[in-house]
Design a protein around this motif. Structure first.
Motif, PDB file in Angstrom:
ATOM      1  N   LEU A   1       6.329 -55.494  -5.477  1.00  0.00           N
ATOM      2  CA  LEU A   1       6.678 -54.550  -4.685  1.00  0.00           C
ATOM      3  C   LEU A   1       8.229 -54.440  -4.311  1.00  0.00           C
ATOM      4  O   LEU A   1       8.860 -55.414  -4.190  1.00  0.00           O
ATOM      5  N   ARG A   2       8.699 -53.326  -4.173  1.00  0.00           N
ATOM      6  CA  ARG A   2      10.227 -53.089  -4.087  1.00  0.00           C
ATOM      7  C   ARG A   2      10.578 -53.328  -2.589  1.00  0.00           C
ATOM      8  O   ARG A   2      11.420 -54.126  -2.276  1.00  0.00           O
ATOM      9  N   ASN A   3      10.066 -52.265  -1.710  1.00  0.00           N
ATOM     10  CA  ASN A   3      10.331 -52.195  -0.316  1.00  0.00           C
ATOM     11  C   ASN A   3       9.222 -51.702   0.265  1.00  0.00           C
ATOM     12  O   ASN A   3       9.200 -50.489   0.690  1.00  0.00           O
ATOM     13  N   PRO A   4       8.127 -52.250   0.816  1.00  0.00           N
ATOM     14  CA  PRO A   4       6.982 -51.892   1.263  1.00  0.00           C
ATOM     15  C   PRO A   4       7.338 -51.264   2.709  1.00  0.00           C
ATOM     16  O   PRO A   4       7.277 -52.128   3.785  1.00  0.00           O
ATOM     17  N   TRP A   5       7.521 -50.081   3.027  1.00  0.00           N
ATOM     18  CA  TRP A   5       8.165 -49.751   4.236  1.00  0.00           C
ATOM     19  C   TRP A   5       6.915 -49.160   5.156  1.00  0.00           C
ATOM     20  O   TRP A   5       6.657 -47.868   4.847  1.00  0.00           O
ATOM     21  N   ARG A   6       6.158 -50.018   5.736  1.00  0.00           N
ATOM     22  CA  ARG A   6       5.069 -49.705   6.486  1.00  0.00           C
ATOM     23  C   ARG A   6       3.857 -49.670   5.850  1.00  0.00           C
ATOM     24  O   ARG A   6       3.530 -49.009   4.825  1.00  0.00           O
ATOM     25  N   PHE A   7       2.979 -50.728   6.188  1.00  0.00           N
ATOM     26  CA  PHE A   7       1.443 -50.360   5.587  1.00  0.00           C
ATOM     27  C   PHE A   7       0.429 -50.631   6.754  1.00  0.00           C
ATOM     28  O   PHE A   7       1.002 -50.512   8.081  1.00  0.00           O
ATOM     29  N   ASN A   8      -0.742 -50.260   6.677  1.00  0.00           N
ATOM     30  CA  ASN A   8      -1.673 -49.990   7.631  1.00  0.00           C
ATOM     31  C   ASN A   8      -3.063 -50.437   6.904  1.00  0.00           C
ATOM     32  O   ASN A   8      -3.480 -49.965   5.991  1.00  0.00           O
ATOM     33  N   ILE A   9      -3.562 -51.226   7.349  1.00  0.00           N
ATOM     34  CA  ILE A   9      -5.127 -51.707   7.356  1.00  0.00           C
ATOM     35  C   ILE A   9      -6.037 -50.679   8.170  1.00  0.00           C
ATOM     36  O   ILE A   9      -6.269 -50.682   9.197  1.00  0.00           O
ATOM     37  N   ASP A  10      -6.747 -49.863   7.382  1.00  0.00           N
ATOM     38  CA  ASP A  10      -7.732 -48.913   7.939  1.00  0.00           C
ATOM     39  C   ASP A  10      -8.927 -49.973   8.407  1.00  0.00           C
ATOM     40  O   ASP A  10      -9.733 -50.397   7.959  1.00  0.00           O
ATOM     41  N   PHE A  11      -9.278 -49.841   9.833  1.00  0.00           N
ATOM     42  CA  PHE A  11     -10.031 -50.721  10.632  1.00  0.00           C
ATOM     43  C   PHE A  11     -11.492 -50.188  10.330  1.00  0.00           C
ATOM     44  O   PHE A  11     -12.490 -51.055  10.363  1.00  0.00           O
ATOM     45  N   LYS A  12     -11.702 -49.075   9.757  1.00  0.00           N
ATOM     46  CA  LYS A  12     -13.103 -48.396   9.460  1.00  0.00           C
ATOM     47  C   LYS A  12     -13.398 -48.650   8.127  1.00  0.00           C
ATOM     48  O   LYS A  12     -14.683 -49.091   7.782  1.00  0.00           O
ATOM     49  N   THR A  13     -12.575 -48.602   6.830  1.00  0.00           N
ATOM     50  CA  THR A  13     -13.003 -48.836   5.578  1.00  0.00           C
ATOM     51  C   THR A  13     -12.374 -50.243   5.184  1.00  0.00           C
ATOM     52  O   THR A  13     -12.841 -50.623   3.901  1.00  0.00           O
ATOM     53  N   GLY A  14     -11.395 -50.894   5.695  1.00  0.00           N
ATOM     54  CA  GLY A  14     -10.896 -51.957   5.084  1.00  0.00           C
ATOM     55  C   GLY A  14      -9.845 -51.981   4.189  1.00  0.00           C
ATOM     56  O   GLY A  14      -9.223 -52.762   3.616  1.00  0.00           O
ATOM     57  N   TYR A  15      -9.407 -50.545   3.743  1.00  0.00           N
ATOM     58  CA  TYR A  15      -8.281 -50.215   2.833  1.00  0.00           C
ATOM     59  C   TYR A  15      -7.089 -50.610   3.260  1.00  0.00           C
ATOM     60  O   TYR A  15      -6.778 -50.222   4.500  1.00  0.00           O
ATOM     61  N   LEU A  16      -6.275 -51.304   2.567  1.00  0.00           N
ATOM     62  CA  LEU A  16      -4.866 -51.661   3.106  1.00  0.00           C
ATOM     63  C   LEU A  16      -3.748 -50.585   2.374  1.00  0.00           C
ATOM     64  O   LEU A  16      -3.681 -50.470   1.104  1.00  0.00           O
ATOM     65  N   TYR A  17      -3.242 -49.548   3.031  1.00  0.00           N
ATOM     66  CA  TYR A  17      -2.519 -48.410   2.466  1.00  0.00           C
ATOM     67  C   TYR A  17      -1.046 -49.157   2.601  1.00  0.00           C
ATOM     68  O   TYR A  17      -0.604 -49.655   3.786  1.00  0.00           O
ATOM     69  N   ALA A  18      -0.167 -49.098   1.493  1.00  0.00           N
ATOM     70  CA  ALA A  18       1.062 -49.534   1.666  1.00  0.00           C
ATOM     71  C   ALA A  18       2.219 -48.426   0.866  1.00  0.00           C
ATOM     72  O   ALA A  18       1.557 -48.228  -0.018  1.00  0.00           O
ATOM     73  N   ALA A  19       2.919 -48.120   1.780  1.00  0.00           N
ATOM     74  CA  ALA A  19       4.117 -47.284   1.102  1.00  0.00           C
ATOM     75  C   ALA A  19       5.086 -47.898   0.591  1.00  0.00           C
ATOM     76  O   ALA A  19       5.906 -48.794   1.171  1.00  0.00           O
TER      77      ALA A  19
END
Length: 588
Positions: free
Chosen positions: A239-257
């Motif tokens: 990763l270069r600079n992951p500026w904000r990630f979120n773990i969706d508490f309903k699906t478990g997906y971890l989104y990272a920009a």
């Protein structure tokens, strides 16, 4: 994020919005959606008009309390109410934080899952002499839980930083109870230090640690747990600079920009052991080469280019709030430089839909979420913004609840949620219109009133709001009237929706798994694990939780062999007791 040295002037003008497809966005994956959803028609409005902050970079919540992180090293807290006029300092560590670099500062805040009992929370900040990133644990004051004890700092982890940019900084607890930490590649341009593909450093990674050990432990299923060569903390890298990630508490997906270098901004779904390609690739393109070896690299689910001036992606959250029903299930994110806001729907391991939602003049630095699932945008004009509907169904200020009354009890006065969005005035209706005997619905006050004279089975009601322009909003709830027994006192209790269990993650699981759930009222929550014959084999004692979304309990697994089980979750409040059961599977 890559924050250009751009002059921050007066408050931007009115927020503009665009409806329609975004031509310049390059979608990655299967582009023919399984089911096309209507594009949300939304705008942004100032959520707390009387409150303004200086370079806000993070927003977290504890139940009905909001916490806003300022980059300089200060955290404010206030009641989650649009009418809030007062705020107080929760933590001030400006004397310890270095924000000399444009991207340095206090960058992340996360509350321990057991914060209610241990008072712990964690922060991520930049420090100087030498330049480094610091992960530290603090505790709240014994006298005031809305104030932190600034003397309680315990350093958990430090990481040397060769440059002032690309610090990452997001921290969050996952449903597994572990702390996830985003680190940038160490800064400079073009990864001059070669950290992107170097697994002997935490730079350029998302790490995962167990903060309940001293100073921290390594989860046994981390990709390099037990390695004598690679950093055991690494969960994913490249990763270069992951500026904000979120773990969706309903699906478990971890989104990272992940912020790009010169041509691509990307959104990734982060998986354990994933290599996201930097600096072999930038997005889906080979970096500084016409060809490259893509073997073993994870591609983004979504990317866009810089042709229109966009240059720094800001990751967001999946929306589950009541205000904008059309936005439900959409992951929203933005670009810091040009102010545009996008949304996408990612389900069943595929991108189903994407759209440009807004074109604004805001410098959107971060996003946050509250206990109701509402998503907020933080901007460097100092205001916190929230989404509101400009088309489609009306929204509501709260989620509807289910209710249970007792026959011949005291008079009921159940107030249903107020509508929002559209064009007031609002009109309200209930379908079916016939309530249990003795009850009536007052459309002006939105209240169910009266004393039920007969018992009735649980009935699903369709609660609708209409605005002056003919828009319609719908919420569903159940109402039942229980037969009176002896001289029992009357009760008005939320029924099934008072406890909403989302399941456990991971499932199947080997060592650990967490069950996530929402509560509409403060409750004592206990957990029992049953085998397939219905015998209890493990249990957790009751523990108090406030009302809110995204609570979790770690399943006790020390006595469980491989096989299927039932997890029974019980919420006991002053309103009554509710139980839900879900299947879980352990594999070893």
């Amino acid at each position: 994020m890559d924050i250009p040295l751009r002059t921050i002037g007066a408050q931007p003008g009115a927020v503009r919005y665009l409806a329609g497809p975004l031509g310049l966005v390059l979608l990655v994956g299967l582009l023919t959606p399984a089911a096309t959803l209507g594009q949300p028609q939304v705008s942004l409005e100032i959520a707390f008009p009387e409150l303004r902050f200086v370079r806000p970079v993070d927003l977290q919540h504890r139940h009905h309390q909001i916490y806003v992180v300022e980059q300089s090293g200060r955290i404010w807290t206030f009641a989650n109410d649009p009418q809030s006029t007062e705020r107080q300092v929760f933590l001030d560590i400006r004397s310890r934080v270095s924000n000399r670099g444009n991207e340095e500062g206090l960058l992340g805040l996360a509350f321990h899952p057991d914060h209610e009992t241990n008072g712990h929370f964690f922060v991520y900040y930049s420090a100087s002499s030498p330049r480094r990133s610091v992960l530290a644990r603090y505790s709240v004051s014994a006298q005031d839980t809305l104030r932190a004890d600034p003397t309680s700092e315990e350093i958990i982890l430090t990481l040397s930083q060769p440059a002032s940019n690309h610090n990452g900084g997001q921290i969050a607890f996952g449903p597994d109870g572990y702390l996830y930490i985003a680190f940038g590649d160490g800064g400079g341009a073009n990864d001059p230090f070669g950290h992107g593909q170097n697994r002997t450093t935490l730079l350029g990674t998302i790490a995962r640690i167990d903060v309940d050990q001293t100073p921290y432990g390594i989860p046994s299923d981390n990709p390099f747990a037990g390695s004598s060569v690679y950093r055991e903390e690494i969960y994913a890298w490249g990763l270069r600079n992951p500026w904000r990630f979120n773990i969706d508490f309903k699906t478990g997906y971890l989104y990272a920009a992940d912020v790009g270098q010169s041509s691509r901004e990307e959104i990734n779904i982060i998986t354990r052991g994933g290599n996201y390609g930097w600096n072999i690739m930038e997005g889906t393109r080979c970096f500084r080469s016409v060809s490259c070896n893509r073997t073993g690299l994870e591609l983004p689910i979504y990317e866009y280019n810089h042709q229109s001036g966009a240059a720094s992606v800001t990751g967001g959250y999946v929306y589950y709030g009541p205000r904008v029903p059309d936005l439900g299930g959409w992951y929203v994110f933005a670009d810091y430089v040009d102010g545009r806001v996008w949304g996408l729907v990612y389900q069943n391991d595929r991108l189903e839909q994407s759209a440009l939602l807004l074109d604004t003049s805001l410098l959107i630095s971060s996003f946050g979420r509250d206990h109701r699932g509402e998503v907020y945008a933080l901007a460097f004009d100092g205001f916190i913004y929230r989404f509101t509907s400009t088309g489609g169904a009306l929204g509501f200020e709260e989620h509807a609840r289910d209710y249970s009354l007792v026959q011949h009890g005291t008079a009921a006065a159940i107030t249903l949620p107020a509508a929002t969005g559209g064009t007031p005035p609002y009109f309200y209706r209930l379908y079916p219109a016939d309530l249990p005997a003795g009850l009536s619905f007052d459309e002006e006050s939105r209240q169910i009133l009266g004393t039920p004279s007969d018992s009735s089975a649980s009935t699903l009601y369709d609660y609708r709001a209409f605005d002056a322009g003919g828009r319609e909003g719908i919420q569903l709830f159940r109402l039942e009237v229980k037969a009176a027994i002896g001289t029992s006192a009357a009760q008005t209790t939320p029924a099934a929706e008072a406890l909403r269990v989302h399941g456990n993650y991971p499932n199947p699981f080997a060592d650990q798994t967490r069950i996530t759930f929402d509560l509409s009222t403060p409750s004592e929550v206990s957990l029992a694990v049953l085998d397939i014959r219905g015998r209890q084999v493990a249990a957790l004692p009751p523990r108090r939780f406030d009302a809110g979304a995204g609570h979790s309990l770690q399943l006790p697994t020390n006595l469980l062999s491989s096989g299927p089980y039932l997890a029974r979750i019980t919420a006991n409040s002053s309103d009554g007791m509710i139980t839900q059961t879900i299947p879980v599977l352990r594999v070893r």
